[in-house]
Design a protein around this motif. Sequence first.
Motif, PDB file in Angstrom:
ATOM      1  N   LEU A 100       3.445   4.189 -10.207  1.00  0.00           N
ATOM      2  CA  LEU A 100       3.668   3.478 -11.468  1.00  0.00           C
ATOM      3  C   LEU A 100       5.076   2.888 -11.512  1.00  0.00           C
ATOM      4  O   LEU A 100       5.280   1.724 -11.883  1.00  0.00           O
ATOM      5  CB  LEU A 100       3.465   4.466 -12.617  1.00  0.00           C
ATOM      6  CG  LEU A 100       3.166   3.928 -14.005  1.00  0.00           C
ATOM      7  CD1 LEU A 100       1.937   3.051 -14.015  1.00  0.00           C
ATOM      8  CD2 LEU A 100       2.993   5.088 -14.972  1.00  0.00           C
ATOM      9  N   ILE A 101       6.045   3.699 -11.112  1.00  0.00           N
ATOM     10  CA  ILE A 101       7.444   3.249 -11.136  1.00  0.00           C
ATOM     11  C   ILE A 101       7.679   2.175 -10.068  1.00  0.00           C
ATOM     12  O   ILE A 101       8.388   1.187 -10.304  1.00  0.00           O
ATOM     13  CB  ILE A 101       8.393   4.458 -10.972  1.00  0.00           C
ATOM     14  CG1 ILE A 101       8.276   5.357 -12.215  1.00  0.00           C
ATOM     15  CG2 ILE A 101       9.832   4.016 -10.762  1.00  0.00           C
ATOM     16  CD1 ILE A 101       8.823   6.746 -12.051  1.00  0.00           C
ATOM     17  N   TRP A 102       7.022   2.327  -8.900  1.00  0.00           N
ATOM     18  CA  TRP A 102       7.124   1.287  -7.866  1.00  0.00           C
ATOM     19  C   TRP A 102       6.554  -0.035  -8.398  1.00  0.00           C
ATOM     20  O   TRP A 102       7.138  -1.101  -8.203  1.00  0.00           O
ATOM     21  CB  TRP A 102       6.360   1.714  -6.613  1.00  0.00           C
ATOM     22  CG  TRP A 102       6.367   0.648  -5.557  1.00  0.00           C
ATOM     23  CD1 TRP A 102       7.301   0.444  -4.597  1.00  0.00           C
ATOM     24  CD2 TRP A 102       5.386  -0.401  -5.396  1.00  0.00           C
ATOM     25  NE1 TRP A 102       6.977  -0.665  -3.839  1.00  0.00           N
ATOM     26  CE2 TRP A 102       5.822  -1.211  -4.313  1.00  0.00           C
ATOM     27  CE3 TRP A 102       4.214  -0.744  -6.053  1.00  0.00           C
ATOM     28  CZ2 TRP A 102       5.108  -2.323  -3.873  1.00  0.00           C
ATOM     29  CZ3 TRP A 102       3.500  -1.850  -5.633  1.00  0.00           C
ATOM     30  CH2 TRP A 102       3.948  -2.625  -4.551  1.00  0.00           C
ATOM     31  N   LEU A 127       0.823  -1.214   0.000  1.00  0.00           N
ATOM     32  CA  LEU A 127       0.000   0.000   0.000  1.00  0.00           C
ATOM     33  C   LEU A 127       0.858   1.265   0.000  1.00  0.00           C
ATOM     34  O   LEU A 127       0.535   2.252  -0.661  1.00  0.00           O
ATOM     35  CB  LEU A 127      -0.951  -0.003   1.200  1.00  0.00           C
ATOM     36  CG  LEU A 127      -2.122  -0.990   1.111  1.00  0.00           C
ATOM     37  CD1 LEU A 127      -2.827  -1.119   2.453  1.00  0.00           C
ATOM     38  CD2 LEU A 127      -3.124  -0.559   0.031  1.00  0.00           C
ATOM     39  N   ASP A 128       1.961   1.224   0.727  1.00  0.00           N
ATOM     40  CA  ASP A 128       2.893   2.352   0.739  1.00  0.00           C
ATOM     41  C   ASP A 128       3.458   2.580  -0.666  1.00  0.00           C
ATOM     42  O   ASP A 128       3.556   3.716  -1.136  1.00  0.00           O
ATOM     43  CB  ASP A 128       4.018   2.088   1.742  1.00  0.00           C
ATOM     44  CG  ASP A 128       5.006   3.244   1.798  1.00  0.00           C
ATOM     45  OD1 ASP A 128       4.587   4.354   2.157  1.00  0.00           O
ATOM     46  OD2 ASP A 128       6.192   3.040   1.471  1.00  0.00           O
ATOM     47  N   GLY A 129       3.801   1.474  -1.352  1.00  0.00           N
ATOM     48  CA  GLY A 129       4.310   1.578  -2.722  1.00  0.00           C
ATOM     49  C   GLY A 129       3.294   2.199  -3.661  1.00  0.00           C
ATOM     50  O   GLY A 129       3.652   2.874  -4.624  1.00  0.00           O
ATOM     51  N   LEU A 130       2.006   1.982  -3.363  1.00  0.00           N
ATOM     52  CA  LEU A 130       0.931   2.545  -4.189  1.00  0.00           C
ATOM     53  C   LEU A 130       0.453   3.899  -3.656  1.00  0.00           C
ATOM     54  O   LEU A 130      -0.654   4.347  -3.959  1.00  0.00           O
ATOM     55  CB  LEU A 130      -0.235   1.560  -4.270  1.00  0.00           C
ATOM     56  CG  LEU A 130       0.082   0.235  -4.990  1.00  0.00           C
ATOM     57  CD1 LEU A 130      -1.099  -0.723  -4.911  1.00  0.00           C
ATOM     58  CD2 LEU A 130       0.475   0.468  -6.445  1.00  0.00           C
ATOM     59  N   SER A 131       1.307   4.528  -2.832  1.00  0.00           N
ATOM     60  CA  SER A 131       1.129   5.917  -2.370  1.00  0.00           C
ATOM     61  C   SER A 131       0.057   6.121  -1.311  1.00  0.00           C
ATOM     62  O   SER A 131      -0.456   7.230  -1.144  1.00  0.00           O
ATOM     63  CB  SER A 131       0.863   6.867  -3.561  1.00  0.00           C
ATOM     64  OG  SER A 131       1.944   6.833  -4.456  1.00  0.00           O
ATOM     65  N   PHE A 132      -0.296   5.068  -0.548  1.00  0.00           N
ATOM     66  CA  PHE A 132      -1.230   5.247   0.569  1.00  0.00           C
ATOM     67  C   PHE A 132      -0.502   5.837   1.772  1.00  0.00           C
ATOM     68  O   PHE A 132       0.593   5.394   2.112  1.00  0.00           O
ATOM     69  CB  PHE A 132      -1.836   3.894   0.990  1.00  0.00           C
ATOM     70  CG  PHE A 132      -2.970   3.428   0.125  1.00  0.00           C
ATOM     71  CD1 PHE A 132      -4.282   3.531   0.563  1.00  0.00           C
ATOM     72  CD2 PHE A 132      -2.724   2.886  -1.129  1.00  0.00           C
ATOM     73  CE1 PHE A 132      -5.330   3.103  -0.227  1.00  0.00           C
ATOM     74  CE2 PHE A 132      -3.767   2.451  -1.935  1.00  0.00           C
ATOM     75  CZ  PHE A 132      -5.077   2.558  -1.482  1.00  0.00           C
ATOM     76  N   LEU A 176      -2.916   5.499 -11.420  1.00  0.00           N
ATOM     77  CA  LEU A 176      -1.690   5.555 -10.610  1.00  0.00           C
ATOM     78  C   LEU A 176      -0.933   6.839 -10.904  1.00  0.00           C
ATOM     79  O   LEU A 176      -0.854   7.276 -12.055  1.00  0.00           O
ATOM     80  CB  LEU A 176      -0.779   4.354 -10.904  1.00  0.00           C
ATOM     81  CG  LEU A 176      -1.303   2.961 -10.555  1.00  0.00           C
ATOM     82  CD1 LEU A 176      -0.204   1.926 -10.794  1.00  0.00           C
ATOM     83  CD2 LEU A 176      -1.790   2.879  -9.117  1.00  0.00           C
ATOM     84  N   ASP A 177      -0.352   7.440  -9.851  1.00  0.00           N
ATOM     85  CA  ASP A 177       0.548   8.574 -10.074  1.00  0.00           C
ATOM     86  C   ASP A 177       1.903   8.017 -10.520  1.00  0.00           C
ATOM     87  O   ASP A 177       2.141   6.810 -10.511  1.00  0.00           O
ATOM     88  CB  ASP A 177       0.677   9.401  -8.796  1.00  0.00           C
ATOM     89  CG  ASP A 177       1.095   8.547  -7.618  1.00  0.00           C
ATOM     90  OD1 ASP A 177       2.291   8.222  -7.515  1.00  0.00           O
ATOM     91  OD2 ASP A 177       0.219   8.164  -6.808  1.00  0.00           O
TER      92      ASP A 177
END
Length: 540
Positions: A197-199, A145-150, A192-193
């Motif tokens: 996306l890069i993560w 979730l952190d990788g997906l910006s949460f 995705l931002d």
Amino acid sequence: MIRLDNISKQNGQRLLFIEASAALQKGEKIGLVGPNGAGKTTLFRMITGEEPPDEGLVFADRGISIGFFSQDVGEMDGRSAVAEVMNGAGDVSTVAAELAELEAALADPDRADEMDQLIERFGEVQARFEELGGYALEGKAREVLDGLSFSQEMMEGDVGALSGGWKMRVALARILLMRPDVMLLDEPSNHLDLESLIWLEHFLAGYDGALLMTSHDRAFMNRIVNKIIEIDGGTLTSYSGDYEFYENQRAQNEKQQQAQFERQQAMLAKEIKFIERFKARASHAAQVQSRVKKLDKIERVEPPKRRQAVSFEFAPAPRSGDDVVNLKGVHKSYGKRVIYQGLDLLVRRRERCCILGVNGAGKSTLLKLVTGSTEPDAGTVALGGSVKLGYFAQHAMELLDGERTVFESLEDSFPQASQGSLRSLAGCFGFSGDEVEKPCRVLSGGEKARLVMAQMLYDPPNFIVLDEPTNHLDIATKEMLIEALRSYEGTMLFVSHDRHFLAALSNRVLELTPEGIHQYDGGYTEYVARTGQEAPGLRS
């Protein structure tokens, strides 16, 4: 691991697949491509067993796990984002649910007479939970979730309060945490931002299962896939390599097929000319008959199937003054959250400024300030002389009148334009034939975005402000938009998470940071070379 064997599938009157075959092997990362409506989502559904083929067979190795992420995420509420993600983690989530039930049973005085059996079962289930890595599961869920910006707050909050885009990230996180043997991802790059996306690219690069995915982001595809399967005219064709290799190979194949077709047509014309010339002469009867038989036996080379290429050319925009927009001493806050404090920014004629910044840095707020959609708390925002502004915002799609058709919407915007020019405009933006008669309420997100873009660009402004213009657009429409904007003579200010779009169109980068705006001359490619990072949030 998965094999499609001579599958045929019809959707209403439309033939999607005709005796098509393909395979997905362990370790392969495959990009599934084809025009809208070709059957990409139907193919996923056939693999998961949601839809059977009309003919042919779909084989999956016994015992393999399949995770499918689609744009239809279903209902989510009542749980935190972390709990929702953990709940979809395959066997381990089932075991975790039983473990929770057993813990409750052990604490229940009414079940004291079952205590021995409960303790024994608890031990078995706990051992299985540990074996599956259950105790590390929450940490892994939070990592994804952190990788997906949460943020931590969003992870803990009720998932039902999240927007549709964030719910999609939860659904994606669920599949990633599961790490199935086969991952099917239908447009995972939507919503995705750039940082997320890069993560995700790095995550999928390290994933050792088989992957089949669609994406409208060519840079994302190029980083991940090692094979392409193309759906075209009911067939499945495989290409070894990334998306760029596929494009080049397809163009080369088309060129070769066209050359073969033209050579055969020239030969056939020559033979037919001979037959027509001598068919009435008895002295040439045997030769004529021989050539007729030869023509009957020749296997005809088909011309290459041409994809309908859309293109759009701007009418010249009126010239603006040299200073297009000037922000001086701008302050902007939402409640206690300060977005800008004393912001100064000047955008000059023919600059193409892309805005980069982490979530919450104020990218959309800056566009709203520039377009007058929101007012600064202090300071001034001034458009320059002769500036004609065009603004593409995500909410613009919600303002379309659902009862008006595509064509009527264009007529409403341009009452003086001829029917022919409006039909041509609709065709450029992917609405051909009867599609112009569709009411706006039935349009997909991509179709709405194309219609709003068409309304904005027909009578072009000299200052275009774009907020995520490529969301929902397929690769072909993105290419059309890039080519059109390359020849645009006006000024641009835009936010996008599509690196191909950023690199193709920007000549100045505005990076939003807590310290203010860092400005870089040169476009996104130069920014990456100078900073060593593709997005501000990745900088150490």
